[in-house]
Design a protein around this motif. Structure first.
Motif, PDB file in Angstrom:
ATOM      1  N   LEU A 101      58.546  69.912  40.558  1.00  0.00           N
ATOM      2  CA  LEU A 101      57.135  69.499  40.661  1.00  0.00           C
ATOM      3  C   LEU A 101      57.026  67.986  40.866  1.00  0.00           C
ATOM      4  CD1 LEU A 101      54.158  70.479  40.349  1.00  0.00           C
ATOM      5  CD2 LEU A 101      54.370  69.938  37.916  1.00  0.00           C
ATOM      6  N   ILE A 102      57.797  67.225  40.100  1.00  0.00           N
ATOM      7  CA  ILE A 102      57.748  65.759  40.191  1.00  0.00           C
ATOM      8  C   ILE A 102      58.193  65.302  41.589  1.00  0.00           C
ATOM      9  CG2 ILE A 102      58.836  63.624  39.347  1.00  0.00           C
ATOM     10  CD1 ILE A 102      59.141  65.218  36.593  1.00  0.00           C
ATOM     11  N   LEU A 103      59.308  65.849  42.051  1.00  0.00           N
ATOM     12  CA  LEU A 103      59.831  65.429  43.365  1.00  0.00           C
ATOM     13  C   LEU A 103      58.888  65.856  44.490  1.00  0.00           C
ATOM     14  CD1 LEU A 103      63.636  66.173  42.846  1.00  0.00           C
ATOM     15  CD2 LEU A 103      62.563  63.921  43.043  1.00  0.00           C
ATOM     16  N   THR A 104      58.314  67.039  44.352  1.00  0.00           N
ATOM     17  CA  THR A 104      57.372  67.506  45.368  1.00  0.00           C
ATOM     18  C   THR A 104      56.139  66.605  45.396  1.00  0.00           C
ATOM     19  OG1 THR A 104      58.180  69.752  45.052  1.00  0.00           O
ATOM     20  CG2 THR A 104      56.091  69.526  46.186  1.00  0.00           C
ATOM     21  N   ALA A 105      55.707  66.159  44.216  1.00  0.00           N
ATOM     22  CA  ALA A 105      54.563  65.224  44.159  1.00  0.00           C
ATOM     23  C   ALA A 105      54.904  63.914  44.861  1.00  0.00           C
ATOM     24  CB  ALA A 105      54.179  64.966  42.707  1.00  0.00           C
ATOM     25  N   CYS A 106      56.191  63.573  44.891  1.00  0.00           N
ATOM     26  CA  CYS A 106      56.641  62.366  45.610  1.00  0.00           C
ATOM     27  C   CYS A 106      56.874  62.673  47.098  1.00  0.00           C
ATOM     28  CB  CYS A 106      57.937  61.835  44.991  1.00  0.00           C
ATOM     29  SG  CYS A 106      57.755  61.194  43.318  1.00  0.00           S
ATOM     30  N   HIS A 107      56.493  63.871  47.546  1.00  0.00           N
ATOM     31  CA  HIS A 107      56.634  64.318  48.942  1.00  0.00           C
ATOM     32  C   HIS A 107      58.090  64.479  49.353  1.00  0.00           C
ATOM     33  CE1 HIS A 107      52.329  63.846  49.641  1.00  0.00           C
ATOM     34  NE2 HIS A 107      52.425  62.731  48.949  1.00  0.00           N
ATOM     35  N   THR A 138      63.124  56.883  35.684  1.00  0.00           N
ATOM     36  CA  THR A 138      63.839  56.398  36.870  1.00  0.00           C
ATOM     37  C   THR A 138      63.048  56.745  38.134  1.00  0.00           C
ATOM     38  OG1 THR A 138      65.955  56.634  35.735  1.00  0.00           O
ATOM     39  CG2 THR A 138      66.019  56.523  38.139  1.00  0.00           C
ATOM     40  N   ILE A 139      62.572  57.984  38.206  1.00  0.00           N
ATOM     41  CA  ILE A 139      61.783  58.396  39.379  1.00  0.00           C
ATOM     42  C   ILE A 139      60.481  57.587  39.441  1.00  0.00           C
ATOM     43  CG2 ILE A 139      60.481  60.316  40.401  1.00  0.00           C
ATOM     44  CD1 ILE A 139      62.698  62.186  39.298  1.00  0.00           C
ATOM     45  N   ASP A 140      59.838  57.385  38.285  1.00  0.00           N
ATOM     46  CA  ASP A 140      58.573  56.626  38.277  1.00  0.00           C
ATOM     47  C   ASP A 140      58.781  55.222  38.848  1.00  0.00           C
ATOM     48  OD1 ASP A 140      57.223  58.763  37.191  1.00  0.00           O
ATOM     49  OD2 ASP A 140      57.248  58.001  35.134  1.00  0.00           O
ATOM     50  N   TRP A 141      59.825  54.537  38.407  1.00  0.00           N
ATOM     51  CA  TRP A 141      60.060  53.177  38.929  1.00  0.00           C
ATOM     52  C   TRP A 141      60.374  53.206  40.428  1.00  0.00           C
ATOM     53  CZ3 TRP A 141      58.354  48.838  37.321  1.00  0.00           C
ATOM     54  CH2 TRP A 141      58.283  48.491  35.973  1.00  0.00           C
ATOM     55  N   ILE A 142      61.252  54.133  40.824  1.00  0.00           N
ATOM     56  CA  ILE A 142      61.627  54.175  42.255  1.00  0.00           C
ATOM     57  C   ILE A 142      60.399  54.463  43.121  1.00  0.00           C
ATOM     58  CG2 ILE A 142      62.967  55.469  43.982  1.00  0.00           C
ATOM     59  CD1 ILE A 142      65.166  55.695  41.908  1.00  0.00           C
ATOM     60  N   SER A 143      59.499  55.283  42.589  1.00  0.00           N
ATOM     61  CA  SER A 143      58.299  55.619  43.381  1.00  0.00           C
ATOM     62  C   SER A 143      57.367  54.417  43.551  1.00  0.00           C
ATOM     63  CB  SER A 143      57.543  56.791  42.734  1.00  0.00           C
ATOM     64  OG  SER A 143      56.870  56.371  41.552  1.00  0.00           O
ATOM     65  N   ARG A 144      57.624  53.332  42.817  1.00  0.00           N
ATOM     66  CA  ARG A 144      56.803  52.122  42.952  1.00  0.00           C
ATOM     67  C   ARG A 144      57.431  51.101  43.898  1.00  0.00           C
ATOM     68  NH1 ARG A 144      52.259  53.909  41.734  1.00  0.00           N
ATOM     69  NH2 ARG A 144      51.424  51.807  41.454  1.00  0.00           N
ATOM     70  N   VAL A 145      58.635  51.381  44.377  1.00  0.00           N
ATOM     71  CA  VAL A 145      59.310  50.411  45.251  1.00  0.00           C
ATOM     72  C   VAL A 145      58.692  50.467  46.641  1.00  0.00           C
ATOM     73  CG1 VAL A 145      61.498  49.720  46.313  1.00  0.00           C
ATOM     74  CG2 VAL A 145      61.487  50.630  43.974  1.00  0.00           C
ATOM     75  N   GLN A 146      58.382  49.289  47.163  1.00  0.00           N
ATOM     76  CA  GLN A 146      57.896  49.186  48.545  1.00  0.00           C
ATOM     77  C   GLN A 146      58.730  48.109  49.213  1.00  0.00           C
ATOM     78  OE1 GLN A 146      53.723  48.310  48.919  1.00  0.00           O
ATOM     79  NE2 GLN A 146      53.678  49.077  51.013  1.00  0.00           N
ATOM     80  N   THR A 156      56.209  52.417  53.328  1.00  0.00           N
ATOM     81  CA  THR A 156      55.146  52.723  52.371  1.00  0.00           C
ATOM     82  C   THR A 156      55.799  52.913  51.002  1.00  0.00           C
ATOM     83  OG1 THR A 156      55.376  55.060  52.913  1.00  0.00           O
ATOM     84  CG2 THR A 156      53.651  53.840  54.050  1.00  0.00           C
ATOM     85  N   ARG A 157      54.983  52.777  49.956  1.00  0.00           N
ATOM     86  CA  ARG A 157      55.517  52.913  48.604  1.00  0.00           C
ATOM     87  C   ARG A 157      56.073  54.321  48.390  1.00  0.00           C
ATOM     88  NH1 ARG A 157      51.186  50.848  44.922  1.00  0.00           N
ATOM     89  NH2 ARG A 157      50.381  52.945  45.086  1.00  0.00           N
ATOM     90  N   GLY A 158      57.288  54.388  47.848  1.00  0.00           N
ATOM     91  CA  GLY A 158      57.891  55.686  47.568  1.00  0.00           C
ATOM     92  C   GLY A 158      58.394  56.417  48.795  1.00  0.00           C
ATOM     93  N   GLN A 159      58.475  55.695  49.928  1.00  0.00           N
ATOM     94  CA  GLN A 159      58.873  56.365  51.182  1.00  0.00           C
ATOM     95  C   GLN A 159      60.261  56.991  51.100  1.00  0.00           C
ATOM     96  OE1 GLN A 159      57.962  54.203  54.777  1.00  0.00           O
ATOM     97  NE2 GLN A 159      59.573  55.242  55.908  1.00  0.00           N
ATOM     98  N   VAL A 160      61.111  56.414  50.246  1.00  0.00           N
ATOM     99  CA  VAL A 160      62.486  56.906  50.165  1.00  0.00           C
ATOM    100  C   VAL A 160      62.543  58.394  49.795  1.00  0.00           C
ATOM    101  CG1 VAL A 160      62.914  56.306  47.724  1.00  0.00           C
ATOM    102  CG2 VAL A 160      64.801  56.199  49.388  1.00  0.00           C
ATOM    103  N   PHE A 161      61.531  58.878  49.074  1.00  0.00           N
ATOM    104  CA  PHE A 161      61.530  60.302  48.704  1.00  0.00           C
ATOM    105  C   PHE A 161      61.203  61.191  49.903  1.00  0.00           C
ATOM    106  CE2 PHE A 161      60.718  58.302  44.558  1.00  0.00           C
ATOM    107  CZ  PHE A 161      61.685  58.942  43.803  1.00  0.00           C
ATOM    108  N   ARG A 162      60.460  60.651  50.861  1.00  0.00           N
ATOM    109  CA  ARG A 162      59.976  61.476  51.980  1.00  0.00           C
ATOM    110  C   ARG A 162      61.044  61.725  53.029  1.00  0.00           C
ATOM    111  NH1 ARG A 162      53.914  60.242  52.010  1.00  0.00           N
ATOM    112  NH2 ARG A 162      53.807  58.929  50.189  1.00  0.00           N
ATOM    113  N   ASP A 163      61.994  60.825  53.111  1.00  0.00           N
ATOM    114  CA  ASP A 163      62.888  60.818  54.262  1.00  0.00           C
ATOM    115  C   ASP A 163      64.250  61.442  54.000  1.00  0.00           C
ATOM    116  OD1 ASP A 163      60.870  59.503  55.518  1.00  0.00           O
ATOM    117  OD2 ASP A 163      61.741  57.509  55.287  1.00  0.00           O
TER     118      ASP A 163
END
Ligand SMILES: Cc1cc2nc3c(=O)[nH]c(=O)nc-3n(C[C@H](O)[C@H](O)[C@H](O)COP(=O)(O)O)c2cc1C
Length: 192
Positions: free
Chosen positions: A139-145, A95-103, A108-115
């Motif tokens: 670790l996974i979420l941190t890699a997604c910023h 689920t995280i992998d797919w969401i990280s590909r959404v633009q 930017t791609r995966g921006q939803v994790f940063r904000d």
């Protein structure tokens, strides 16, 4: 300060899931703290296993885009994950992998994790309470910023952790839940 909106995601589809039960207990505390909570099931967002060819051919599946947009309409996200073989289940990672590909649009791609702010919890029938899955998920979420709040909850011996009203009965668990909830609200409010 206004109350944030928080999305609660249990990482198991199983009937009687210990993690869905813990997600419900945490959601209850968030609501008691005045937060607007949306609790979902990933069963409503079925996704194929990530495949770059599939993405190239058909784009990111609509369920991943919809879930990403739902995350985007909340300031905080809580993920409650089972531990499978000392890590996160494929369901959570995929689920995280797919969401990280959404633009979406100008993002930017995966921006939803940063904000937004994330909190993580786990429940297991064992003594460690899913601690290793939490390390992997952090670790996974941190890699997604993502900003992942420092406090987390690993609920060990989860079948015996509740009273007859489905409230956590051990003071250590109650305190850990409370500290995590307070931090998630505080970090989410900073992002409003
Ligand atoms: C494939 C698999 C691997 C598992 N590995 C672990 C593990 O490493 N550590 C642990 O505490 N529990 C492990 N378990 C037990 C799960 O924590 C337990 O089944 C739990 O109830 C799953 O979460 P759920 O109730 O929310 O579905 C494993 C279960 C499965 C099916």
């Amino acid at each position: 300060m206004a109350a944030p909106k928080i999305l609660v995601i249990p990482g198991s589809l199983r009937t009687g899931s210990l993690n869905a039960k813990l997600a419900a207990a945490i959601a209850h505390e968030l609501v008691a703290a005045g937060v607007e909570v949306t609790r979902i099931s990933l069963a409503d967002f079925p996704l194929p296993i990530y495949d770059g060819d599939l993405q190239a051919k058909s784009g990111v599946p609509k369920h991943a885009v919809n879930l990403k947009r739902m995350m985007g309409s909340h300031q905080g996200v809580l993920i409650v994950t089972p531990e499978y073989n000392s890590s996160v289940p494929a369901l959570v990672k995929n689920t995280i992998d797919w969401i990280s590909r959404v633009q979406d649009g100008q993002e930017t791609r995966g921006q939803v994790f940063r904000d937004r702010a994330f909190a993580i919890a786990a429940a297991s029938g064992g003594r460690l309470g899913g601690t290793r899955a939490l390390s992997a998920l952090r670790l996974i979420l941190t890699a997604c910023h993502a900003t992942v709040v420092p406090n987390q909850l690993a609920l060990s011996f989860a079948e015996e952790a509740y009273d007859d009203k489905d409230r956590l009965k051990h003071q250590g668990d109650i305190d850990a839940l409370g500290a995590m909830v307070r931090q998630l609200i505080e970090f989410s409010q900073r992002l409003m």
